[in-house]
Enzyme design. Structure first.
Site, short mmCIF file in Angstrom:
data_model
loop_
_atom_site.label_atom_id
_atom_site.label_comp_id
_atom_site.label_asym_id
_atom_site.label_seq_id
_atom_site.Cartn_x
_atom_site.Cartn_y
_atom_site.Cartn_z
N ARG A 12 5.56 -10.54 -34.79
CA ARG A 12 6.50 -9.71 -34.01
C ARG A 12 7.90 -9.82 -34.63
O ARG A 12 8.33 -8.96 -35.37
CB ARG A 12 6.48 -10.14 -32.53
CG ARG A 12 6.94 -9.05 -31.58
CD ARG A 12 8.43 -8.86 -31.51
NE ARG A 12 9.14 -10.02 -30.98
CZ ARG A 12 10.46 -10.18 -31.04
NH1 ARG A 12 11.21 -9.27 -31.64
NH2 ARG A 12 11.04 -11.26 -30.57
N ASP A 13 8.60 -10.91 -34.37
CA ASP A 13 9.97 -11.05 -34.89
C ASP A 13 9.95 -11.02 -36.43
O ASP A 13 10.86 -10.46 -37.05
CB ASP A 13 10.58 -12.37 -34.38
CG ASP A 13 12.10 -12.32 -34.30
OD1 ASP A 13 12.69 -11.34 -34.77
OD2 ASP A 13 12.70 -13.27 -33.77
N HIS A 203 15.09 -20.47 -29.48
CA HIS A 203 14.71 -19.56 -30.57
C HIS A 203 15.86 -19.51 -31.58
O HIS A 203 16.89 -18.91 -31.31
CB HIS A 203 14.44 -18.18 -29.94
CG HIS A 203 14.16 -17.04 -30.87
ND1 HIS A 203 12.94 -16.39 -30.88
CD2 HIS A 203 14.92 -16.40 -31.77
CE1 HIS A 203 12.98 -15.40 -31.76
NE2 HIS A 203 14.18 -15.39 -32.32
N HIS A 205 17.43 -18.89 -35.53
CA HIS A 205 17.29 -18.29 -36.86
C HIS A 205 18.02 -19.20 -37.84
O HIS A 205 19.00 -19.85 -37.48
CB HIS A 205 17.87 -16.87 -36.88
CG HIS A 205 16.95 -15.86 -36.27
ND1 HIS A 205 16.33 -14.88 -37.00
CD2 HIS A 205 16.51 -15.71 -35.00
CE1 HIS A 205 15.56 -14.14 -36.19
NE2 HIS A 205 15.66 -14.63 -34.97
N CYS A 236 17.61 -9.76 -38.55
CA CYS A 236 18.21 -8.91 -37.55
C CYS A 236 18.85 -7.73 -38.27
O CYS A 236 19.56 -7.92 -39.25
CB CYS A 236 19.28 -9.68 -36.77
SG CYS A 236 20.19 -8.63 -35.62
N ASN A 245 13.81 -16.32 -38.97
CA ASN A 245 13.61 -17.35 -37.95
C ASN A 245 13.46 -18.70 -38.63
O ASN A 245 13.16 -18.78 -39.83
CB ASN A 245 12.30 -17.07 -37.21
CG ASN A 245 12.38 -15.86 -36.32
OD1 ASN A 245 12.45 -14.74 -36.80
ND2 ASN A 245 12.38 -16.09 -35.03
N1 COA Z 1 6.54 2.54 -25.87
C1 COA Z 1 6.39 3.66 -26.57
N2 COA Z 1 7.30 4.64 -26.64
C2 COA Z 1 8.43 4.44 -25.95
C3 COA Z 1 8.66 3.29 -25.21
C4 COA Z 1 7.67 2.30 -25.19
N3 COA Z 1 7.81 1.17 -24.54
N4 COA Z 1 9.87 3.38 -24.63
C5 COA Z 1 10.40 4.56 -25.00
N5 COA Z 1 9.52 5.20 -25.82
C6 COA Z 1 9.71 6.49 -26.47
C7 COA Z 1 9.93 7.61 -25.52
O1 COA Z 1 8.71 8.19 -25.11
C8 COA Z 1 10.76 8.57 -26.33
O2 COA Z 1 9.91 9.26 -27.22
P1 COA Z 1 10.20 10.79 -27.59
O3 COA Z 1 11.49 10.77 -28.36
O4 COA Z 1 9.02 11.16 -28.43
O5 COA Z 1 10.31 11.50 -26.29
C9 COA Z 1 11.61 7.64 -27.18
O6 COA Z 1 10.88 6.42 -27.26
C10 COA Z 1 12.97 7.40 -26.57
O7 COA Z 1 12.79 7.04 -25.21
P2 COA Z 1 13.97 6.58 -24.24
O8 COA Z 1 13.42 6.39 -22.89
O9 COA Z 1 15.15 7.48 -24.42
O10 COA Z 1 14.25 5.15 -24.75
P3 COA Z 1 15.42 4.66 -25.66
O11 COA Z 1 15.71 5.55 -26.79
O12 COA Z 1 16.52 4.22 -24.75
O13 COA Z 1 14.69 3.38 -26.28
C11 COA Z 1 13.69 1.24 -26.34
C12 COA Z 1 14.48 2.25 -25.55
C13 COA Z 1 14.04 -0.14 -25.86
C14 COA Z 1 12.23 1.51 -26.13
C15 COA Z 1 14.00 1.39 -27.84
O14 COA Z 1 15.39 1.35 -28.04
C16 COA Z 1 13.38 0.33 -28.66
O15 COA Z 1 12.17 0.19 -28.74
N6 COA Z 1 14.24 -0.45 -29.37
C17 COA Z 1 13.81 -1.56 -30.16
C18 COA Z 1 14.13 -2.80 -29.45
C19 COA Z 1 13.52 -3.97 -30.12
O16 COA Z 1 12.34 -4.19 -30.02
N7 COA Z 1 14.34 -4.74 -30.85
C20 COA Z 1 13.93 -5.88 -31.52
C21 COA Z 1 13.51 -6.97 -30.59
S1 COA Z 1 14.84 -7.86 -29.92
ZN ZN Z 2 14.69 -13.62 -33.34
#
Ligand code: COA
Ligand code: ZN
Length: 313
Positions: A12-13, A203, A205, A236, A245
Site C-alpha cells: 500500500r504505502d 509510522h 519514514h 510522499c 518508510n
Molecule cells: N473508490 C473508487 N472511486 C472513488 C472513490 C473510492 N473510494 N472515491 C471517489 N472515487 C471516484 C469518484 O467516483 C469520482 O470518479 P469520476 O470522476 O469518474 O466521477 C472521482 O473519484 C472523484 O470523486 P470525488 O467524490 O469528487 O472525490 P475526490 O476527488 O474528493 O477524491 C479521494 C477523494 C480521497 C477518493 C481521492 O482524493 C483519493 O483517492 N486520494 C488519494 C488519497 C490517498 O490515498 N493518499 C495516499 C494515502 S495517505
Molecule cells: Zn507513510
C-alpha cells in the site's frame, strides 16, 4: 521478552508511489509470502479512486486472491464512504481511515478541509460497526512539509475526536520523515497517558535518516506497534526525492539483535526483500538485504590461516 508487532505496508504505502504498475499476480504472490513471515498485520491495498492512485486500481482482485493466513490481520486503507462499501464487499478485517493533522496537507492529499474529512470518516466509522475494526492513521503528526511544525496538542485533539467515536486504534504518522527521537519519545508519552485503552501504532519514514532512531526512542517509551515497508519502499508526492518508510527487514533485524521478540522469520523476509528490486524495477534502500544479518559471517581470507600458523610457536 517484549513483543513488538509489525504492520507490513509495502503493497500500500510502498507501491502507491511506484511509477510502474506491479501486476496483480505479483502483488498477490508477495502478500502471500509476507503472510508466512509472522506479521501481525498486512496493509494489503487501498480503496481510493483509481484516478488518484492507478497502482492500486486492482484492490478488489488482490483482496479476492490472497491467502488469508490465520493470525494475520488484513487491513485496507479506506478514504471515504465509497471506499468503505468496497472494503466491506472484500471482507477486510480492519479499515484504516486516513486524514491529516495539518490543514494544508489534508487539502493537498485529500482535497478537502480537515472538518470535511472528519465528517466523512465519522460516517465510515458508523458503517464499520459489526463488520470491521477501525484504525485511523493521522498524517503529518510530527511536522508538515508545507506548514512546518504541527503542535503536539493538535495531534492529541484529533486523536481525541476519533477516540470519542470508539475507534480501536490510532496510527501516528511521520508522513515525510520530519520526526526526531526526542519528539517521538514525547509523543509516545503523551498518547499513552491519554489513550491507554487504544492500540497505538507509530509510522515513520526514513526521509532524513532518523527512522530507526525514532523507533528506538518510541520503544523505550512503551510503543510496541510499528508500520514498516519491505525494502524501505514508500514516499510522499509532496516531498520529491524523499526516501520511503522505515525498512521492515532493517528495523526487525535491529530489534531482534537487541533481544526483542518480533514474531518474524527474518530469513524468509530477506528472501522476499532480495526479490523486490526485480518486482519494482530499481534498487531499494534496504541495508540488511544487501549486507546480510550480523550473524551471517564471512569466511576469513586464506592468508589469515597462514598467518595464524606462523604465529604459533
Ligand atoms: N473508490 C473508487 N472511486 C472513488 C472513490 C473510492 N473510494 N472515491 C471517489 N472515487 C471516484 C469518484 O467516483 C469520482 O470518479 P469520476 O470522476 O469518474 O466521477 C472521482 O473519484 C472523484 O470523486 P470525488 O467524490 O469528487 O472525490 P475526490 O476527488 O474528493 O477524491 C479521494 C477523494 C480521497 C477518493 C481521492 O482524493 C483519493 O483517492 N486520494 C488519494 C488519497 C490517498 O490515498 N493518499 C495516499 C494515502 S495517505
Ligand atoms: Zn507513510
Amino acid at each position: 521478552m517484549t513483543r513488538i508487532y509489525f504492520n507490513e505496508v509495502v503493497t500500500r504505502d510502498g507501491f502507491q508511489n511506484e511509477p510502474h504498475f506491479v501486476p496483480t499476480e505479483d502483488k498477490v504472490a508477495l502478500i502471500d509470502g509476507l503472510s508466512h513471515c509472522g506479521f501481525a498485520k498486512i496493509e494489503v491495498t487501498s480503496f481510493t479512486s483509481s484516478k488518484a492512485i492507478p497502482m492500486l486500481k486492482d484492490a478488489e482482485a488482490v483482496m479476492g486472491q490472497i491467502e488469508r493466513v490465520p493470525g494475520v490481520e488484513y487491513t485496507v486503507l479506506v478514504p471515504n464512504v465509497r471506499g468503505a462499501e468496497r472494503a466491506l464487499a472484500c471482507r477486510a478485517e480492519e479499515w484504516n481511515l486516513v486524514m491529516s493533522t495539518s490543514e494544508t496537507h489534508n487539502l493537498a492529499n485529500l482535497r478537502m478541509s480537515r472538518e470535511q474529512s472528519f465528517a466523512g470518516l465519522r460516517e465510515v466509522v458508523a458503517q464499520a460497526q459489526g463488520h470491521a475494526a477501525v484504525n485511523v492513521s493521522l498524517s503529518t503528526c510530527f511536522g508538515c512539509p508545507m506548514e512546518g511544525e504541527v503542535a503536539e496538542s493538535e495531534v492529541l485533539r484529533w486523536a481525541g475526536r476519533f477516540a470519542d467515536l470508539g475507534v480501536r486504534g490510532l496510527t501516528i504518522c511521520d508522513t515525510t520523515g520530519m520526526a526526531h527521537p526526542r519528539q517521538a519519545a514525547a509523543m509516545a508519552r503523551a498518547l499513552q497517558t491519554r489513550f491507554a485503552e487504544l492500540q497505538i501504532t507509530f509510522h515513520f519514514h526514513n526521509t532524513r535518516g532518523m527512522g530507526l532512531a525514532n523507533v528506538l526512542a518510541s520503544v523505550d517509551e512503551g510503543i510496541h506497534r510499528f508500520d514498516a515497508s519491505l525494502g524501505g519502499l514508500g514516499g510522499c508526492p509532496y516531498a520529491p526525492g524523499a526516501s520511503g518508510n522505515i525498512c521492515s527487514e532493517d528495523t526487525i533485524h535491529m530489534l531482534q539483535a537487541m533481544g526483542f521478540d518480533t514474531g518474524i522469520d527474518l530469513q524468509r523476509l530477506l528472501t522476499l526483500a532480495r526479490h523486490l528490486p526485480q518486482l519494482v524495477g530499481h534498487e531499494v534502500p534496504s541495508q540488511v538485504a544487501k549486507a546480510g544479518r550480523i550473524n551471517d559471517l564471512h569466511p576469513a581470507p586464506p592468508y589469515v590461516e597462514a598467518l595464524r600458523q606462523g604465529l604459533t610457536p
